[in-house]
Structures are given as structure tokens and as C-alpha cells.
Design a protein around this motif. Structure first.
Motif, PDB file in Angstrom:
ATOM      1  N   TRP A 285       1.177   4.304  -2.863  1.00 34.23           N
ATOM      2  CA  TRP A 285       1.118   5.539  -2.566  1.00 34.23           C
ATOM      3  C   TRP A 285       2.225   6.562  -3.187  1.00 34.23           C
ATOM      4  O   TRP A 285       2.060   7.651  -3.661  1.00 34.23           O
ATOM      5  CB  TRP A 285       1.008   5.680  -0.811  1.00 34.23           C
ATOM      6  N   TYR A 286       3.591   6.114  -3.014  1.00 32.36           N
ATOM      7  CA  TYR A 286       4.650   6.637  -3.466  1.00 32.36           C
ATOM      8  C   TYR A 286       4.500   6.391  -4.969  1.00 32.36           C
ATOM      9  O   TYR A 286       4.830   7.656  -5.702  1.00 32.36           O
ATOM     10  CB  TYR A 286       5.652   6.009  -2.945  1.00 32.36           C
TER      11      TYR A 286
ATOM     12  N   LYS B  60      -8.874   9.797   0.995  1.00 33.52           N
ATOM     13  CA  LYS B  60      -7.267   9.969   1.362  1.00 33.52           C
ATOM     14  C   LYS B  60      -6.706   9.732   0.007  1.00 33.52           C
ATOM     15  O   LYS B  60      -5.804  10.364  -0.520  1.00 33.52           O
ATOM     16  CB  LYS B  60      -6.724   9.164   2.408  1.00 33.52           C
ATOM     17  N   LYS B  61      -7.155   8.637  -0.519  1.00 35.82           N
ATOM     18  CA  LYS B  61      -6.441   8.343  -1.949  1.00 35.82           C
ATOM     19  C   LYS B  61      -6.625   9.306  -2.929  1.00 35.82           C
ATOM     20  O   LYS B  61      -5.586   9.625  -3.865  1.00 35.82           O
ATOM     21  CB  LYS B  61      -6.869   7.011  -2.449  1.00 35.82           C
TER      22      LYS B  61
ATOM     23  N   VAL C 296      -4.262  12.173  -2.624  1.00 31.28           N
ATOM     24  CA  VAL C 296      -3.008  12.056  -2.916  1.00 31.28           C
ATOM     25  C   VAL C 296      -2.636  12.342  -4.522  1.00 31.28           C
ATOM     26  O   VAL C 296      -1.796  13.014  -4.849  1.00 31.28           O
ATOM     27  CB  VAL C 296      -2.403  10.516  -2.747  1.00 31.28           C
TER      28      VAL C 296
ATOM     29  N   GLN D  32       0.732  -1.347   0.209  1.00 29.85           N
ATOM     30  CA  GLN D  32      -0.032  -0.083   0.116  1.00 29.85           C
ATOM     31  C   GLN D  32       0.826   1.199   0.146  1.00 29.85           C
ATOM     32  O   GLN D  32       0.425   2.234  -0.695  1.00 29.85           O
ATOM     33  CB  GLN D  32      -1.048   0.097   1.285  1.00 29.85           C
ATOM     34  N   LYS D  33       2.033   1.210   0.786  1.00 28.04           N
ATOM     35  CA  LYS D  33       2.919   2.320   0.489  1.00 28.04           C
ATOM     36  C   LYS D  33       3.599   2.480  -0.638  1.00 28.04           C
ATOM     37  O   LYS D  33       3.758   3.541  -1.252  1.00 28.04           O
ATOM     38  CB  LYS D  33       3.924   2.190   1.906  1.00 28.04           C
TER      39      LYS D  33
ATOM     40  N   THR E  95       1.741   6.539  -6.771  1.00 31.95           N
ATOM     41  CA  THR E  95       0.698   7.339  -7.148  1.00 31.95           C
ATOM     42  C   THR E  95       1.170   8.938  -7.168  1.00 31.95           C
ATOM     43  O   THR E  95       0.915   9.671  -8.056  1.00 31.95           O
ATOM     44  CB  THR E  95      -0.437   7.446  -6.244  1.00 31.95           C
TER      45      THR E  95
ATOM     46  N   HIS F 272      -3.432   4.889  -7.093  1.00 33.83           N
ATOM     47  CA  HIS F 272      -4.686   5.052  -6.467  1.00 33.83           C
ATOM     48  C   HIS F 272      -5.578   5.789  -7.467  1.00 33.83           C
ATOM     49  O   HIS F 272      -7.094   6.162  -6.939  1.00 33.83           O
ATOM     50  CB  HIS F 272      -4.435   5.986  -5.200  1.00 33.83           C
TER      51      HIS F 272
END
Length: 222
Positions: A9-10, A177-178, A181, A5-6, A12, A142
Motif C-alpha cells: 500500500w505504501y 480500494k486498491k 490508492v 499488504q501495508k 503504491t 496494487h
């Protein structure tokens, strides 16, 4: 699962920043050409035509077939590549070569309109590859990384649900939250691209290109 998931996130954040950067730097430094939001070029084209612009306005329409060819190319790359990030590798190569080419012409003091347009079209091609990556490997990010309209729409729906349910909907919070980002990443990229385009020009395309190569290198075993 948490590490994955991290990673998403990065990736994205990086891709949205690069898209915002490239879209803005070409708009600022390449005759108002959008490299990521190619449909926006139709608006600029129509505006320039009614304002009595010269034949250069028609070049805006060239971004559409260039983008289509890039997406098709991205699909072909995906079919042959064992690493799904190979598409991003070639995007990075194109951006780096475009930035280097522009820097060389600038150093030789031989910058012309056609040099600027050629670099802009190469950037459009690179963004086409990124769009192909987003469609083919949707779970790697995301959400869309080059066009924010859908992300803003989803964020707005999530916010509406949160306001209605008193911020108790866990799924809506996660989705919101996604989307933030993607939106914030793109906005940061736009600001960086605006500054780079105004003060340093298209040669700064080397920077997002290098970032993309690093992204590929990090995921080279996946």
C-alpha cells in the motif's frame, strides 16, 4: 501477511505520487513535456505542429526512444540486481542529479532551452525505469503507478459490480480500494508537481528522487 499488504500500500502510494509529480512538473516547467505518459507527447507534438510551432516541437518525439532505452535498461538492471528495488534506486539517483544540475544552472543564471530539455529527458528516463519496475515486479504494487487509464477502468468495473451486488462483493471492494490508492496518489502528486513546477521549477526533482532513495534503503535487505 498484513505487514506485507501495508508495505504494498505504501509503495503504491509513493510511486503513484512520484509519477504524478514528475509528469506534471515537466509539463509545467519543461515546455509541456510529459515524462510519465510519453504517448501524450504525441498529442502535444501534433498540436504544436498545426499551430505553427518551431523545431522545438519535434523534441517531444525524442521522449519515445528515451523511454524505450530506459525500460530496456531497467530490464538489464533487474537481471543483475539481487534487490528488486535497485531499479528504483537508480531512478532516484537520476532524479536527484537532474534536480541538482538544474539548480546549479539556475544559480549561475545560465538556464537555456537545452538545459530544460536535457533535464526533462532525464526525467523521462527515470519514469521509464519506474515503468520497468512495475512490469517486472507487478506484485509489489496494487497496479500500474505511472499510467492511470487502466486503474480507472478497473475501478469503474469494480464500482459497477458493487452497485449491482449492493456492496456485498468482498473481492470487488478490495480491488476498488486498491485502485483508489493508485488514482488518489497520482492526483496528489499532480497537484504537488503543478505547484512545484510553477513556483520552483525543475530543481524540485530532488524531492521525488530523495523519496525514491529512501524507498530503496527501506527495502535494501529484500
Amino acid at each position: 501477511m498484513e505487514i506485507q499488504q501495508k508495505n504494498i500500500w505504501y509503495v503504491t502510494l509513493l510511486l503513484t505520487m512520484i509519477a504524478g509529480y514528475c509528469d506534471t512538473v515537466t509539463f509545467v516547467a519543461a515546455d509541456s513535456i510529459f515524462s510519465a505518459h510519453v504517448t501524450g507527447n504525441f498529442i502535444v507534438f501534433a498540436y504544436q505542429i498545426i499551430k505553427g510551432s518551431d523545431i522545438n516541437a519535434w523534441i517531444k518525439l525524442l521522449t519515445f526512444p528515451v523511454f524505450i532505452i530506459a525500460v530496456i535498461t531497467g530490464g538489464r538492471i533487474a537481471l543483475k540486481a539481487t534487490n528488486r528495488y535497485t531499479i528504483l534506486f537508480w531512478e532516484g539517483v537520476i532524479l536527484i542529479l537532474s534536480g541538482i544540475a538544474f539548480s546549479i544552472f539556475s544559480y549561475l543564471n545560465t538556464i537555456s532551452e537545452w538545459v530544460i530539455y536535457s533535464v526533462a529527458m532525464a526525467t523521462v528516463f527515470a519514469m521509464g525505469l519506474q515503468n520497468a519496475f512495475g512490469k517486472l515486479y507487478a506484485k509489489e504494487t496494487h497496479g500500474p503507478t505511472t499510467m492511470m487509464t487502466g486503474n480507472v477502468t478497473q475501478a469503474s468495473l469494480d464500482l459497477g459490480n458493487l452497485l449491482k451486488n449492493g456492496f456485498k462483493d468482498i473481492d470487488a471492494i478490495s480491488s476498488f480500494k486498491k485502485q483508489l490508492v493508485t488514482i488518489i496518489g497520482f492526483l496528489i502528486g499532480c497537484f504537488m508537481g503543478a505547484v512545484a513546477g510553477k513556483f520552483f521549477g525543475l530543481g524540485t526533482l530532488i524531492l521525488p528522487g530523495a523519496a525514491m532513495i529512501i524507498c530503496y534503503w527501506y527495502h535494501r535487505e529484500n
